[in-house]
Design a protein around this motif. Structure first.
Motif, PDB file in Angstrom:
ATOM      1  N   ASN A  20      -4.009   9.973  -6.384  1.00 51.56           N
ATOM      2  CA  ASN A  20      -3.298   8.731  -6.688  1.00 51.56           C
ATOM      3  C   ASN A  20      -2.002   9.023  -7.429  1.00 51.56           C
ATOM      4  OD1 ASN A  20      -5.238   6.603  -5.744  1.00 51.56           O
ATOM      5  ND2 ASN A  20      -6.591   7.780  -7.074  1.00 51.56           N
ATOM      6  N   HIS A  21      -0.933   8.341  -6.988  1.00 55.56           N
ATOM      7  CA  HIS A  21       0.398   8.657  -7.481  1.00 55.56           C
ATOM      8  C   HIS A  21       1.156   7.368  -7.792  1.00 55.56           C
ATOM      9  CE1 HIS A  21      -0.532  12.653  -5.902  1.00 55.56           C
ATOM     10  NE2 HIS A  21      -0.986  12.013  -4.844  1.00 55.56           N
ATOM     11  N   PRO A  22       1.410   7.078  -9.073  1.00 56.05           N
ATOM     12  CA  PRO A  22       2.148   5.859  -9.427  1.00 56.05           C
ATOM     13  C   PRO A  22       3.579   5.911  -8.917  1.00 56.05           C
ATOM     14  CG  PRO A  22       1.828   7.255 -11.357  1.00 56.05           C
ATOM     15  CD  PRO A  22       1.027   7.873 -10.255  1.00 56.05           C
TER      16      PRO A  22
ATOM     17  N   HIS B 294      -3.310  11.346   5.502  1.00 52.26           N
ATOM     18  CA  HIS B 294      -2.929   9.946   5.641  1.00 52.26           C
ATOM     19  C   HIS B 294      -2.477   9.437   4.278  1.00 52.26           C
ATOM     20  CE1 HIS B 294      -3.275   5.944   7.430  1.00 52.26           C
ATOM     21  NE2 HIS B 294      -4.011   5.538   6.427  1.00 52.26           N
ATOM     22  N   ILE B 295      -1.558   8.490   4.282  1.00 53.00           N
ATOM     23  CA  ILE B 295      -1.076   7.863   3.049  1.00 53.00           C
ATOM     24  C   ILE B 295      -1.399   6.373   3.099  1.00 53.00           C
ATOM     25  CG2 ILE B 295       0.980   7.254   1.689  1.00 53.00           C
ATOM     26  CD1 ILE B 295       0.491  10.178   1.551  1.00 53.00           C
ATOM     27  N   GLU B 296      -1.814   5.814   1.980  1.00 57.14           N
ATOM     28  CA  GLU B 296      -1.928   4.363   1.862  1.00 57.14           C
ATOM     29  C   GLU B 296      -0.969   3.894   0.768  1.00 57.14           C
ATOM     30  OE1 GLU B 296      -5.998   3.256   1.321  1.00 57.14           O
ATOM     31  OE2 GLU B 296      -6.459   3.548   3.444  1.00 57.14           O
ATOM     32  N   GLN B 297      -0.179   2.889   1.101  1.00 56.04           N
ATOM     33  CA  GLN B 297       0.738   2.317   0.119  1.00 56.04           C
ATOM     34  C   GLN B 297      -0.032   1.308  -0.723  1.00 56.04           C
ATOM     35  OE1 GLN B 297       4.722   1.383   1.508  1.00 56.04           O
ATOM     36  NE2 GLN B 297       4.692  -0.507   0.317  1.00 56.04           N
ATOM     37  N   PHE B 298       0.111   1.432  -2.021  1.00 52.35           N
ATOM     38  CA  PHE B 298      -0.620   0.623  -2.978  1.00 52.35           C
ATOM     39  C   PHE B 298       0.364  -0.356  -3.613  1.00 52.35           C
ATOM     40  CE2 PHE B 298      -2.170   0.668  -7.560  1.00 52.35           C
ATOM     41  CZ  PHE B 298      -3.079  -0.349  -7.356  1.00 52.35           C
ATOM     42  N   SER B 299       0.085  -1.673  -3.479  1.00 52.47           N
ATOM     43  CA  SER B 299       1.032  -2.688  -3.932  1.00 52.47           C
ATOM     44  C   SER B 299       0.329  -3.728  -4.797  1.00 52.47           C
ATOM     45  CB  SER B 299       1.674  -3.392  -2.730  1.00 52.47           C
ATOM     46  OG  SER B 299       2.237  -2.464  -1.828  1.00 52.47           O
TER      47      SER B 299
ATOM     48  N   ARG C 111      -4.656 -13.026 -12.340  1.00 60.90           N
ATOM     49  CA  ARG C 111      -3.259 -12.796 -12.756  1.00 60.90           C
ATOM     50  C   ARG C 111      -2.557 -11.757 -11.902  1.00 60.90           C
ATOM     51  NH1 ARG C 111      -3.192  -7.905 -15.118  1.00 60.90           N
ATOM     52  NH2 ARG C 111      -5.166  -7.162 -16.005  1.00 60.90           N
ATOM     53  N   VAL C 112      -3.331 -10.947 -11.146  1.00 59.96           N
ATOM     54  CA  VAL C 112      -2.698  -9.929 -10.306  1.00 59.96           C
ATOM     55  C   VAL C 112      -3.598  -9.647  -9.109  1.00 59.96           C
ATOM     56  CG1 VAL C 112      -3.723  -8.006 -11.615  1.00 59.96           C
ATOM     57  CG2 VAL C 112      -1.631  -7.621 -10.284  1.00 59.96           C
ATOM     58  N   ILE C 113      -2.961  -9.416  -7.960  1.00 59.07           N
ATOM     59  CA  ILE C 113      -3.696  -9.051  -6.749  1.00 59.07           C
ATOM     60  C   ILE C 113      -3.177  -7.706  -6.269  1.00 59.07           C
ATOM     61  CG2 ILE C 113      -2.123 -10.450  -5.315  1.00 59.07           C
ATOM     62  CD1 ILE C 113      -4.529 -10.924  -3.414  1.00 59.07           C
ATOM     63  N   TYR C 114      -4.102  -6.825  -5.892  1.00 61.39           N
ATOM     64  CA  TYR C 114      -3.749  -5.480  -5.418  1.00 61.39           C
ATOM     65  C   TYR C 114      -4.122  -5.350  -3.944  1.00 61.39           C
ATOM     66  CZ  TYR C 114      -3.216  -4.002 -10.300  1.00 61.39           C
ATOM     67  OH  TYR C 114      -2.784  -3.866 -11.599  1.00 61.39           O
ATOM     68  N   THR C 115      -3.373  -4.511  -3.247  1.00 58.69           N
ATOM     69  CA  THR C 115      -3.678  -4.266  -1.841  1.00 58.69           C
ATOM     70  C   THR C 115      -3.256  -2.854  -1.452  1.00 58.69           C
ATOM     71  OG1 THR C 115      -3.456  -5.157   0.414  1.00 58.69           O
ATOM     72  CG2 THR C 115      -1.475  -5.155  -0.934  1.00 58.69           C
ATOM     73  N   TRP C 116      -3.921  -2.297  -0.442  1.00 57.91           N
ATOM     74  CA  TRP C 116      -3.570  -0.991   0.129  1.00 57.91           C
ATOM     75  C   TRP C 116      -3.242  -1.196   1.604  1.00 57.91           C
ATOM     76  CZ3 TRP C 116      -6.945  -1.559  -3.811  1.00 57.91           C
ATOM     77  CH2 TRP C 116      -6.893  -0.651  -4.872  1.00 57.91           C
ATOM     78  N   ASN C 117      -2.159  -0.572   2.049  1.00 58.31           N
ATOM     79  CA  ASN C 117      -1.784  -0.654   3.465  1.00 58.31           C
ATOM     80  C   ASN C 117      -1.300   0.699   3.948  1.00 58.31           C
ATOM     81  OD1 ASN C 117      -0.647  -3.536   2.233  1.00 58.31           O
ATOM     82  ND2 ASN C 117      -1.743  -3.762   4.158  1.00 58.31           N
ATOM     83  N   ALA C 118      -1.596   0.999   5.210  1.00 57.45           N
ATOM     84  CA  ALA C 118      -1.013   2.191   5.821  1.00 57.45           C
ATOM     85  C   ALA C 118       0.466   1.945   6.064  1.00 57.45           C
ATOM     86  CB  ALA C 118      -1.711   2.498   7.142  1.00 57.45           C
ATOM     87  N   PRO C 119       1.314   2.957   5.893  1.00 56.20           N
ATOM     88  CA  PRO C 119       2.751   2.790   6.176  1.00 56.20           C
ATOM     89  C   PRO C 119       3.005   2.380   7.630  1.00 56.20           C
ATOM     90  CG  PRO C 119       2.339   4.898   5.078  1.00 56.20           C
ATOM     91  CD  PRO C 119       1.002   4.319   5.430  1.00 56.20           C
TER      92      PRO C 119
ATOM     93  N   VAL D 281       1.165   5.281  -4.352  1.00 60.32           N
ATOM     94  CA  VAL D 281       0.523   5.634  -3.085  1.00 60.32           C
ATOM     95  C   VAL D 281      -0.776   6.382  -3.373  1.00 60.32           C
ATOM     96  CG1 VAL D 281       2.704   5.789  -1.800  1.00 60.32           C
ATOM     97  CG2 VAL D 281       1.699   7.860  -2.800  1.00 60.32           C
ATOM     98  N   THR D 282      -1.674   6.309  -2.403  1.00 57.17           N
ATOM     99  CA  THR D 282      -2.906   7.089  -2.425  1.00 57.17           C
ATOM    100  C   THR D 282      -2.867   8.051  -1.244  1.00 57.17           C
ATOM    101  OG1 THR D 282      -4.202   5.344  -3.489  1.00 57.17           O
ATOM    102  CG2 THR D 282      -5.422   6.990  -2.217  1.00 57.17           C
ATOM    103  N   GLY D 283      -3.079   9.321  -1.521  1.00 63.01           N
ATOM    104  CA  GLY D 283      -3.156  10.323  -0.456  1.00 63.01           C
ATOM    105  C   GLY D 283      -4.610  10.553  -0.079  1.00 63.01           C
ATOM    106  N   ILE D 284      -4.907  10.532   1.214  1.00 59.26           N
ATOM    107  CA  ILE D 284      -6.267  10.787   1.713  1.00 59.26           C
ATOM    108  C   ILE D 284      -6.291  12.211   2.270  1.00 59.26           C
ATOM    109  CG2 ILE D 284      -8.143   9.985   3.185  1.00 59.26           C
ATOM    110  CD1 ILE D 284      -7.131   7.851   1.217  1.00 59.26           C
ATOM    111  N   TRP D 285      -7.165  13.036   1.715  1.00 59.03           N
ATOM    112  CA  TRP D 285      -7.241  14.457   2.050  1.00 59.03           C
ATOM    113  C   TRP D 285      -8.580  14.764   2.712  1.00 59.03           C
ATOM    114  CZ3 TRP D 285      -3.358  17.949   0.105  1.00 59.03           C
ATOM    115  CH2 TRP D 285      -2.392  17.333  -0.720  1.00 59.03           C
TER     116      TRP D 285
END
Length: 370
Positions: free
Chosen positions: A130-132, A172-177, A327-335, A354-358
């Motif tokens: 996981n990478h901020p 694979h990368i997932e974008q974390f928003s 107060r906040v909603i999080y989501t992960w999406n593939a680029p 982003v989250t890197g999947i290894w």
């Protein structure tokens, strides 16, 4: 100086207030501290009760190994073993207390987890890093691009170096928003108007919480089977579980038993009377201030009518009505999923990281010989 580490399987208590719950509580706290270190908040950390409830998931067996130094838990690896599909897979979540990183604890825990998984007949292992956002923004950042070719993780990060050194390959990368709630009322009005003009009265919204109405059960199961078609996660195989109405009902009961609430908006194509899209938000049992965007799917043949925008705005509005503390909603999406990323941007989501999947393939030991 080498740290003397003892690895053992964590005992899962029946409740949190018994005398045998101390190690479990300590292990959950390790996960919270690691998320505080990574993200600067504990929004993504389990509470002890949430973790205890999750361990009863009938679709996935979870085993936790802990690393102890002088009797104290300093690291945890959560091993998730799917029970209904991808039976060769194990997914690891590895957490090491910040003050015990760089001391070989992680490597020993990971080796123990791999040995355990191999003993369970699992040969494909997934881990994540996981990478901020702040770690991605420097122009000097050397990038490691995954096999999918989209997105990157920072080459110099401790987690990336560890994953590569222990034989894992970035797949694979997932974008974390994240998006702050409630949505601005002026923005909501503008987006709803934009979406309504695009669909021109040809579609109708339906809403429910926790349980799908009987009339839409099979249609929702069919949509769930289409979710993720725009993405190519490394775990996707032909053997993946195919939803039907019965399995959907079972999944609903599991969520309810775990204390989760589920807010759903679906969209019907009026001319054919069929559901052509849906979106789901999950609210956890213990923390209703932090919520998670789950699947959003719109059938390919109905794209271009701003239905993704229509259902997501409506669902976030319903969420705020039912759960005003959110107060906040999080989501992960593939680029790869530019369609949803654009919708999220319109709604006010910003990239948190982003989250890197290894992935690593273990040698198949085959039947034992003696």
């Amino acid at each position: 100086m080498a740290t003397e580490v003892r690895i053992e399987q964590l005992w899962i208590p029946d409740s949190l207030d018994g005398p045998d719950s101390a190690d479990f509580l300590a292990a959950v706290e390790v996960g919270r501290k690691v998320r505080m270190q990574t993200w600067g908040s504990d929004d993504l950390a389990y509470t002890p009760l949430e973790k205890l409830l999750e361990l009863a998931d009938p679709y996935e067996r979870q085993v936790m190994l802990v690393a102890k130094v002088d009797g104290e838990i300093v690291g945890v690896v959560d091993i998730a073993l799917p029970l209904v599909d991808t039976l060769d897979l194990a997914e690891f979540t590895l957490d090491i207390l910040p003050e015990f990183q760089h001391q070989g604890v992680g490597r020993q825990l990971l080796e123990a987890a791999e040995q355990f998984a191999r003993g369970e007949g699992r040969t494909m292992i997934l881990i994540d890093t996981n990478h901020p956002g702040v770690s991605l923004s420097s122009p000097e950042t050397e990038q490691l691009v995954p096999g999918s070719g989209l997105g990157f993780v920072p080459m110099g990060s401790r987690e990336v170096e560890f994953a590569r050194r222990t034989g894992y390959t970035l797949q694979h990368i997932e974008q974390f928003s994240s998006c702050l709630l409630p949505l601005d009322t002026k923005l909501v009005a503008e987006l709803e108007d934009e979406a309504e003009q695009a669909n021109d009265g040809r579609y109708r919204l339906h809403h429910w919480t926790d349980r799908c109405p009987d009339q839409w059960l099979e249609a929702v199961a069919a949509l769930e089977n289409r979710a993720g078609e725009d993405e190519v996660p490394p775990t996707k195989t032909e053997a993946d579980m195919v939803f039907d109405g019965r399995l959907l009902r079972e999944a609903e009961e599991v969520a309810i038993a775990q204390g989760r609430r589920t807010v759903v908006t679906a969209v019907e194509h009026i001319a054919t009377g069929t559901l052509v899209g849906l979106t789901t938000i999950s609210v956890l049992a213990q923390r209703q201030d932090v919520v998670f965007q789950d699947d959003t799917v719109v059938l390919q043949e109905h794209r271009g009518n701003k239905l993704g925008l229509l259902i997501k705005v409506a669902n976030m509005e319903r969420l705020t009505e039912q759960f005003p503390d959110a107060r906040v909603i999080y989501t992960w999406n593939a680029p790869e999923n530019r369609y949803l990323l654009k919708v999220n941007q319109q709604l006010g989501f910003t990239t948190a990281g982003v989250t890197g999947i290894w992935q690593k393939e273990l040698p198949d030991l085959g039947p034992s010989t003696s």
